[in-house]
Design a protein around this motif. Structure first.
Motif, mmCIF file in Angstrom:
data_model
loop_
_atom_site.group_PDB
_atom_site.id
_atom_site.type_symbol
_atom_site.label_atom_id
_atom_site.label_comp_id
_atom_site.label_asym_id
_atom_site.label_seq_id
_atom_site.Cartn_x
_atom_site.Cartn_y
_atom_site.Cartn_z
ATOM 1 N N GLY A 157 -122.691 -55.535 -1.272
ATOM 2 C CA GLY A 157 -121.455 -55.028 -1.842
ATOM 3 C C GLY A 157 -120.475 -56.135 -2.164
ATOM 4 N N TYR A 158 -119.353 -55.734 -2.726
ATOM 5 C CA TYR A 158 -118.293 -56.685 -3.034
ATOM 6 C C TYR A 158 -116.966 -55.948 -3.037
ATOM 7 N N THR A 159 -115.910 -56.705 -2.939
ATOM 8 C CA THR A 159 -114.572 -56.174 -3.111
ATOM 9 C C THR A 159 -113.694 -57.276 -3.676
ATOM 10 N N SER A 160 -112.686 -56.875 -4.428
ATOM 11 C CA SER A 160 -111.800 -57.879 -5.022
ATOM 12 C C SER A 160 -110.376 -57.368 -5.032
ATOM 13 N N GLU A 161 -109.473 -58.297 -5.205
ATOM 14 C CA GLU A 161 -108.037 -57.992 -5.216
ATOM 15 C C GLU A 161 -107.375 -58.921 -6.225
ATOM 16 N N VAL A 162 -106.415 -58.379 -6.970
ATOM 17 C CA VAL A 162 -105.681 -59.159 -7.968
ATOM 18 C C VAL A 162 -104.246 -59.321 -7.488
ATOM 19 N N PHE A 163 -103.752 -60.564 -7.569
ATOM 20 C CA PHE A 163 -102.356 -60.867 -7.245
ATOM 21 C C PHE A 163 -101.701 -61.381 -8.519
ATOM 22 N N MET A 164 -100.478 -60.896 -8.798
ATOM 23 C CA MET A 164 -99.735 -61.388 -9.964
ATOM 24 C C MET A 164 -98.265 -61.542 -9.615
ATOM 25 N N ASN A 165 -97.677 -62.614 -10.130
ATOM 26 C CA ASN A 165 -96.223 -62.752 -10.114
ATOM 27 C C ASN A 165 -95.798 -63.196 -11.516
ATOM 28 N N ASP A 166 -94.626 -63.725 -11.692
ATOM 29 C CA ASP A 166 -94.137 -64.059 -13.037
ATOM 30 C C ASP A 166 -94.950 -65.144 -13.727
#
Length: 158
Positions: free
Chosen positions: A135-144
């Motif tokens: 399996g896999y999992t991912s996460e996205v982080f964003m700022n300006d």
């Protein structure tokens, strides 16, 4: 050396413990109460993980979210720091996922950091694996000014 030889010669066959019992009444109670169900198999091999041992997506996603937000919150994109941030995030996520102690899983952490310039980014991954256990999992982080995509792949070792 001579003392050791004398001790060996002093042991007699009648000093050995006999496992042969004259009658079942002589057997200790715990021996009589054991059945074949309570004795584990000697040479067994589990091919697939049990439900409790499968890849844990939710705790891994929480680890990613915490590590990335701690590292990148309040920072602006700077190409001279991107390599350091990427390595730091990957190593910290790797260590924390190891602490989950998922038996027989090999995990791979991938971190991509880029500058937010208003254009879209598409990313793809192709893997050959067993969809029942890997399996896999991912996460996205964003700022300006920064976007960060962190992915953890988990491969079960047969």
């Amino acid at each position: 050396m001579e003392d050791d030889e004398d001790e060996i010669e002093e042991i007699q066959p009648e000093d050995a413990i006999s496992l042969v019992l004259e009658s079942p009444e002589e057997a200790p109670p715990d021996v009589l109460n054991k059945s074949h169900d309570t004795i584990p198999p000697v040479n067994s091999y589990q091919i697939k993980p049990s439900l409790q041992e499968k890849f844990k997506e939710i705790p891994v996603r929480e680890i990613i979210r915490n590590v990335v937000s701690t590292t990148l919150t309040g920072k602006a994109y700077d190409p001279s720091f991107v390599k350091r941030w990427t390595i730091s995030i990957a190593n910290e996520v790797n260590e924390k996922v190891k602490e989950l102690q998922m038996k027989r899983y090999k995990h791979i952490v991938q971190v991509v950091i880029g500058e937010m310039k208003g254009a879209g980014v598409k990313s793809g991954v192709r893997c050959l694996w067993d969809s029942d256990v890997d399996g896999y999992t991912s996460e996205v982080f964003m700022n300006d000014t920064i976007f960060c995509l962190t992915t953890v792949f988990a491969i079960y070792l047969y």
